[in-house]
Design an enzyme around this catalytic site. Structure first.
Site, mmCIF file in Angstrom:
data_model
loop_
_atom_site.group_PDB
_atom_site.id
_atom_site.type_symbol
_atom_site.label_atom_id
_atom_site.label_comp_id
_atom_site.label_asym_id
_atom_site.label_seq_id
_atom_site.Cartn_x
_atom_site.Cartn_y
_atom_site.Cartn_z
ATOM 1 C CG ASP A 29 0.905 14.835 9.762
ATOM 2 O OD1 ASP A 29 0.317 14.034 9.017
ATOM 3 O OD2 ASP A 29 0.710 16.062 9.721
ATOM 4 C CG ASN A 77 -7.166 9.901 11.170
ATOM 5 O OD1 ASN A 77 -6.323 9.530 11.969
ATOM 6 N ND2 ASN A 77 -7.020 11.029 10.489
HETATM 7 C C1 FPP Z 1 -0.625 10.319 9.528
HETATM 8 O O1 FPP Z 1 -0.036 10.458 8.250
HETATM 9 C C2 FPP Z 1 -0.599 8.912 9.951
HETATM 10 C C3 FPP Z 1 -1.674 8.156 10.320
HETATM 11 C C4 FPP Z 1 -3.058 8.657 10.364
HETATM 12 C C5 FPP Z 1 -1.530 6.732 10.697
HETATM 13 C C6 FPP Z 1 -0.426 6.475 11.657
HETATM 14 C C7 FPP Z 1 -0.335 5.038 11.939
HETATM 15 C C8 FPP Z 1 0.802 4.317 11.965
HETATM 16 C C9 FPP Z 1 2.145 4.893 11.731
HETATM 17 C C10 FPP Z 1 0.730 2.877 12.292
HETATM 18 C C11 FPP Z 1 0.900 2.673 13.780
HETATM 19 C C12 FPP Z 1 0.664 1.257 14.138
HETATM 20 C C13 FPP Z 1 0.302 0.813 15.372
HETATM 21 C C14 FPP Z 1 0.046 -0.615 15.610
HETATM 22 C C15 FPP Z 1 0.114 1.702 16.511
HETATM 23 P P1 FPP Z 1 -0.939 10.988 7.057
HETATM 24 O O2 FPP Z 1 -1.538 9.824 6.376
HETATM 25 O O3 FPP Z 1 -1.912 11.991 7.586
HETATM 26 O O4 FPP Z 1 0.123 11.674 6.147
HETATM 27 P P2 FPP Z 1 -0.123 12.935 5.183
HETATM 28 O O5 FPP Z 1 -0.439 14.095 6.083
HETATM 29 O O6 FPP Z 1 1.189 13.081 4.490
HETATM 30 O O7 FPP Z 1 -1.251 12.567 4.270
#
Ligand code: FPP
Length: 250
Positions: A29, A77
């Protein structure tokens, strides 16, 4: 051309090999906030998030953690802006394509859990390719939760079991934890010992609801793109201080 040597990190001296978690799960996160803090678009945070995940996978392998499960995309998501969802789907596909050769070299077995039928066809094709190609690898077990929701997983297990009862293949009294576990997406990978969540949120956000029943939970305020080896070391150190009693008295 000579092959690139694989440099392996040694387990830090203050960690005990015999008390490492066998299976670590991670809620990655804080990508969006990481980008926002730098005046960058959110997608830059996801890009950097991939580097953190690769770093963690290597570290698990080097230090002797046998399985890593990462929450890449939840059933909730889909509610994000369309451009971000599209970016993430394309990113997963590209990373899989680019990393497959290295996963083979490093003996990684990759699996995916979640409702994969709801993903774009081109991503499913890359997933199938990576899963099939790595299925005989005996090194670290790497599981990516994509279009995953813990409640939805439990409901699909209930439906599958109810169908077996309806067909007379099993009796209601045959349903126990072992049978139920066999119907989960994670049937072959077992339960995590340690759940790490970055960005300070004290929630499990519909992740592995059944499987995390006795996991130790470690939350760090660090945002996912900044989660590095030092952070993982701290998480493992905290884990090794915990007394795991599984509801019993010592
Ligand atoms: C949460 O941060 C993150 C995600 C929903 C995406 C996670 C995906 C990756 C790191 C890529 C992984 C790649 C592979 C191929 C498995 P957020 O966007 O919710 O952050 P925020 O809470 O600060 O908005």
């Amino acid at each position: 051309m000579t092959a690139k040597p694989i440099v392996r990190e040694v387990l830090p001296a203050d960690l005990r090999q015999d008390r490492l978690p066998k299976h670590v799960a991670v809620i990655m996160d804080g990508n969006g906030r990481w980008a926002k803090n730098r005046g960058l678009p959110r997608i830059m945070g996801h890009r950097r998030g991939v580097d953190s995940l690769k770093r963690l996978l290597r570290c698990c392998r080097d230090w002797g953690v046998g399985a890593l499960t990462a929450y890449a995309f939840s059933t909730e998501n889909w509610g994000r802006p369309l451009e971000e969802v599209d970016f993430l789907m394309t990113l997963f596909e590209r990373v899989l394509r680019q990393e497959l050769a290295e996963m083979m070299e490093e003996n990684v077995r990759i699996r995916f859990v979640g409702n994969l039928s709801g993903l774009p066809q081109s991503l499913r094709a890359e997933i199938d390719r990576a899963v099939i190609q790595t299925q005989r690898n005996q090194g670290i077990q790497f599981t990516v939760a994509t279009n995953y929701g813990g409640r939805q997983e439990i409901i699909q297990a209930c439906q599958a079991i109810a169908t077996q009862v309806q067909k007379g293949q099993i009796q209601p009294e045959d349903i126990d934890e072992t049978l139920f576990t066999r119907h989960l997406y994670t049937a072959e990978i077992g339960d995590p010992d340690l759940l790490i969540r970055t960005s300070g949120e004290m929630r499990i956000s519909n992740f592995l609801l059944w499987q995390l029943a006795y996991a130790e939970i470690y939350v760090t305020p660090t945002l996912w793109p900044d989660f590095d080896q030092t952070e993982f070391h701290q998480a493992l150190h905290a884990y090794q201080q915990r007394e795991r009693r599984f509801g019993k008295v010592r």
